[in-house]
Motif scaffolding. Structure first.
Motif, PDB file in Angstrom:
ATOM      1  N   SER A  38       0.882  -1.228   0.000  1.00  0.00           N
ATOM      2  CA  SER A  38      -0.143   0.009  -0.108  1.00  0.00           C
ATOM      3  C   SER A  38       0.850   1.189  -0.122  1.00  0.00           C
ATOM      4  CB  SER A  38      -1.102  -0.081   1.161  1.00  0.00           C
ATOM      5  OG  SER A  38      -0.385  -0.226   2.266  1.00  0.00           O
ATOM      6  N   GLY A  39       1.847   1.401   0.693  1.00  0.00           N
ATOM      7  CA  GLY A  39       2.811   2.443   0.778  1.00  0.00           C
ATOM      8  C   GLY A  39       3.261   2.653  -0.616  1.00  0.00           C
ATOM      9  N   ILE A  46       2.056   1.997  -3.494  1.00  0.00           N
ATOM     10  CA  ILE A  46       0.866   2.204  -4.327  1.00  0.00           C
ATOM     11  C   ILE A  46       0.584   3.764  -3.961  1.00  0.00           C
ATOM     12  CG2 ILE A  46      -1.558   1.926  -5.145  1.00  0.00           C
ATOM     13  CD1 ILE A  46      -0.769  -1.237  -4.669  1.00  0.00           C
ATOM     14  N   SER A  47       0.696   4.139  -2.894  1.00  0.00           N
ATOM     15  CA  SER A  47       0.344   5.385  -2.531  1.00  0.00           C
ATOM     16  C   SER A  47       1.151   6.327  -3.492  1.00  0.00           C
ATOM     17  CB  SER A  47       0.400   5.925  -1.018  1.00  0.00           C
ATOM     18  OG  SER A  47       1.472   5.791  -0.421  1.00  0.00           O
ATOM     19  N   ALA A 105       0.411   6.623  -7.039  1.00  0.00           N
ATOM     20  CA  ALA A 105      -0.681   7.512  -7.011  1.00  0.00           C
ATOM     21  C   ALA A 105      -0.402   9.050  -6.822  1.00  0.00           C
ATOM     22  CB  ALA A 105      -1.754   7.182  -6.063  1.00  0.00           C
ATOM     23  N   LEU A 106       0.512   9.254  -5.878  1.00  0.00           N
ATOM     24  CA  LEU A 106       0.866  10.654  -5.692  1.00  0.00           C
ATOM     25  C   LEU A 106       1.822  11.210  -6.859  1.00  0.00           C
ATOM     26  CD1 LEU A 106       1.535  10.492  -1.829  1.00  0.00           C
ATOM     27  CD2 LEU A 106       0.013  11.901  -2.876  1.00  0.00           C
ATOM     28  N   LEU A 132       1.748  10.261  -9.907  1.00  0.00           N
ATOM     29  CA  LEU A 132       0.830  10.377 -11.167  1.00  0.00           C
ATOM     30  C   LEU A 132      -0.036  11.987 -10.844  1.00  0.00           C
ATOM     31  CD1 LEU A 132      -0.283   6.700 -11.922  1.00  0.00           C
ATOM     32  CD2 LEU A 132       1.345   8.293 -13.295  1.00  0.00           C
ATOM     33  N   ILE A 191      -0.142  -3.743 -11.379  1.00  0.00           N
ATOM     34  CA  ILE A 191      -1.121  -3.139 -10.538  1.00  0.00           C
ATOM     35  C   ILE A 191      -2.644  -3.135 -11.063  1.00  0.00           C
ATOM     36  CG2 ILE A 191       0.563  -1.677  -9.199  1.00  0.00           C
ATOM     37  CD1 ILE A 191      -0.517   0.518 -10.823  1.00  0.00           C
ATOM     38  N   ILE A 198      -5.983   0.249 -12.738  1.00  0.00           N
ATOM     39  CA  ILE A 198      -6.544   1.416 -12.097  1.00  0.00           C
ATOM     40  C   ILE A 198      -6.145   2.925 -12.667  1.00  0.00           C
ATOM     41  CG2 ILE A 198      -7.408   0.809  -9.697  1.00  0.00           C
ATOM     42  CD1 ILE A 198      -4.360   1.195  -8.834  1.00  0.00           C
ATOM     43  N   PHE A 199      -4.872   2.816 -13.335  1.00  0.00           N
ATOM     44  CA  PHE A 199      -4.285   4.098 -13.768  1.00  0.00           C
ATOM     45  C   PHE A 199      -4.047   4.153 -15.078  1.00  0.00           C
ATOM     46  CE2 PHE A 199      -2.217   3.834  -9.229  1.00  0.00           C
ATOM     47  CZ  PHE A 199      -3.013   4.843  -8.647  1.00  0.00           C
ATOM     48  N   TYR A 217      -3.637   7.186 -17.159  1.00  0.00           N
ATOM     49  CA  TYR A 217      -2.283   7.730 -17.173  1.00  0.00           C
ATOM     50  C   TYR A 217      -1.550   7.019 -18.158  1.00  0.00           C
ATOM     51  CZ  TYR A 217      -3.529  10.532 -12.907  1.00  0.00           C
ATOM     52  OH  TYR A 217      -4.039  11.294 -12.138  1.00  0.00           O
TER      53      TYR A 217
END
Lengths: 164, 164, 164, 164
Positions: free
Chosen positions: C107-108, C110-111, C114-115, C117, C130, C133-134, C137
């Motif tokens: 999770s770290g 993936i955060s 996300a941050l 992107l 993953i 989800i992205f 992008y």
């Protein structure tokens, strides 16, 4: 809905009985005005006293905690904001306050006074002598000195142009 | 005084009409339970809709803003917390929530889901399909999926062992 | 003086032997290019492996630690930046990287993807699936997939228009 | 590999020619010792002067910027760390420094002195009179006063027990 005024009350994690009494009284008066009290959130010193005063009068209290859990949060804080970022949260404390009141404290409190002034928040020192380091801000009308909780409330009303 | 439950509602700054409606309804139901709604504070998308729903029902709304001023704050946020720290505030959003509800959103929302799980906060996805990336958290009972605002409220009650 | 390219290498605090080997090799190749390796700074998983690879080749390694002390810092980090802000430092990790490479993680990690992107940093997933989800992008050319450390280096050169 | 000593140099974004000259000389001496210079990263005042001095001597300079981009970064900063968190980064500046040197400055600099002392970092004031507010820290041997860059270097060697 109109947002309430948020008054930040800063001050030491250790406080003399006189300073804690004054912070407690300040918390009461803030709540009586219908204002929100914001502080550093811990169950110690000025934080605990000011939150207790405000919450006992039915006021809303917001604590911006350095921690990522509730272990050290004051029971008198209604809304604990867990930042998990230690002293970096001092910046949030002052940014989130319409007016900052600094009660006597140590290096943490002085960092909050400095960060408040840096970010153009009006800062009122309540019975707290920090010498002349921020004299230029006093001259610009950003830094103020008051003796009692009652005087602080009057000063906030003037600064915010709040009529009775 | 017992502290109120704080429910974090995350979701996109842009939202479809359906998602915004569901977030609005979720905000209403959270307020009706006497819970506090916490979100990212801006006047956009899921943030605006959920705060509006909660505040119109008399609920307390707390917005943790990336900004250091009120320009982009939602009018429906009672207590704007100005962090001035951009996306780093996403960590505060989830740490400060007893339960995190994630509505559909983009990379910001996914960072909040990830940070919530990382910090052991229960996360409920409301009508938001993010694939299998956090499947291990679902198996551990930390990540949950619900379809409607009503289902989310029931799930929160179960998670927090709140009896009617 | 021209600033060196800073490549952020993200990934799990726990890593399989294969993933750790690839991160170690990636660190070596980054250093061989004269680039700076930036990561989360701890002596674990992908962080430890990538810093070791880079430092053993004489590269400069910068670790952005969640901690306020050196207890958990990797011995292979030349410059430990102590943030004292837990997961909120994930935002700094990606903001400070010209390019972000994400190795397999939880999770770290993936955060951080996300941050990254969210803040318009190019993100390269190295052998890390993953899901979709992205996907938006990827279509915009911000998110990339590569299999090996060598491929990642080539991709960085293309993205930064670095000629041999 | 042994980590290099990291010396934080704080001070105003505006600086008198004398203060800027002293900061430039301090930067030179830090680099000559093989130490890393860390500062607030911007191309102004003490930050610019100290980074210039260090980099011109071949030293490594790390700038912890309040910004999320390079627009205001000093050209003399080798490693810009983009925090995107405004004044909250002041806490990172001092946490990441083995020793903090404070040159003359305003409220930002005083917040860094206060945060450094709060977090038990040795702080040396270089030709900077801030009155008696931190007198207790001076008595405890945490806060020090020196007049010249040469004196500061000698004091750092004593504090860190570095032999010639």
């Amino acid at each position: 809905m109109k947002r309430p005024l948020i008054v930040g009350v800063m001050g030491g994690g250790k406080a003399s009985p006189e300073d804690a009494d004054a912070a407690y009284r300040l918390g009461q008066l803030i709540a009586n005005q219908g204002w929100v009290l914001l502080n550093g959130g811990r169950s110690a010193g000025i934080m605990e006293a000011s939150a207790k005063g405000a919450q006992e009068q039915g006021g809303l209290t917001v604590g911006i905690l350095p921690d990522d859990n509730y272990d050290m949060a004051s029971a008198y804080v209604t809304i604990p904001v867990l930042t998990g970022m230690g002293s970096a949260r001092n910046s949030i404390n002052v940014l989130s306050s319409h007016v900052v009141v600094a009660c006597p404290g140590g290096s943490g409190t002085i960092s909050e006074i400095a960060l408040g002034l840096k970010n153009n928040r009006p800062v009122i020192l309540m019975n707290f002598d920090i010498g002349k380091i921020f004299e230029n801000y006093r001259k610009q009308g950003v830094l103020h000195y008051e003796k009692t909780p009652e005087d602080v409330i009057e000063k906030i009303k003037k600064l915010r142009q709040i009529k009775e």
